[in-house]
Write a protein that holds these residues in place. Structure first.
Motif, PDB file in Angstrom:
ATOM      1  N   SER A 206       0.842  -1.008   0.013  1.00  0.00           N
ATOM      2  CA  SER A 206      -0.136   0.097  -0.089  1.00  0.00           C
ATOM      3  C   SER A 206       0.872   1.436  -0.013  1.00  0.00           C
ATOM      4  O   SER A 206       0.631   2.087  -0.872  1.00  0.00           O
TER       5      SER A 206
ATOM      6  N   LEU B 124      -3.622  -7.656  -3.650  1.00  0.00           N
ATOM      7  CA  LEU B 124      -4.275  -6.224  -3.573  1.00  0.00           C
ATOM      8  C   LEU B 124      -5.899  -6.221  -3.473  1.00  0.00           C
ATOM      9  O   LEU B 124      -6.604  -7.040  -4.145  1.00  0.00           O
TER      10      LEU B 124
ATOM     11  N   GLU C 216      -7.101  -0.695  -4.853  1.00  0.00           N
ATOM     12  CA  GLU C 216      -5.526  -0.745  -5.012  1.00  0.00           C
ATOM     13  C   GLU C 216      -4.978  -1.396  -6.372  1.00  0.00           C
ATOM     14  O   GLU C 216      -4.220  -0.881  -6.827  1.00  0.00           O
TER      15      GLU C 216
END
Length: 167
Positions: free
Chosen positions: A67, A99, A103
């Motif tokens: 992230s 993810l 994302e």
């Protein structure tokens, strides 16, 4: 014989235990063994901590999760530092299945934009094609197709842009 996710998890737990027991060289050895099997990602943060504790500069420091790396990569794209963005985002793209949906979408857009700006348009389209294929929601895939069309149009590839809009 333990394989797959269980093996990767075992390496991570073993390296963490080695560091906790102040056996930092063992943590580094565990990482090297895991890395030789393609499972080093789960152990590298333990190896980095061991290197730092031993006052050795790690071969690479990655104290950030995906992230944070994604946010840094997006910032590099925003600053026009596309070579650096590609290097920051490529490892995340290789692990994109882990993810969250948002994302994954952000990664596809940032990575493909930086590739397109560096005259790697075909690679950018491959990133978007792979990402769209992995997105379960039609609305997300449509957004990827629109983004691909925009990149192609910016590159003067009008025919390909039209084809991208058709999905």
């Amino acid at each position: 014989l333990v394989e797959g996710d269980a093996r990767e998890s075992s390496y991570g737990r073993a390296a963490a235990a080695a560091n906790a027991g102040r056996e930092h060289l063992a943590a580094i050895a565990i990482w090297k063994k895991a890395d030789s099997e393609g499972l080093g990602d789960s152990v590298k943060r333990h190896a980095d901590a061991a290197y730092i504790t031993l006052d050795i500069v790690p071969p690479r420091i990655d104290l950030f999760g995906d992230s944070e790396r994604l946010s840094r990569g997006e910032a590099l794209v925003d600053q026009g530092m596309d070579d650096e963005a590609i290097e920051a985002l490529r490892p995340i793209f290789d692990r994109r299945s882990a993810l969250e949906r948002d994302e994954h979408r952000r990664l596809a857009f940032a990575y493909s934009r930086s590739l397109a700006r560096e005259h790697q348009l075909d690679d950018a389209m491959l990133v978007l094609r792979m990402s769209a294929g992995e997105m379960p929601r039609a609305a997300d895939r449509r957004e990827v197709y629109l983004f691909a069309a925009r990149l192609l149009e910016e590159a003067g590839e009008i025919d390909r842009a039209i084809a991208a809009l058709e999905g």
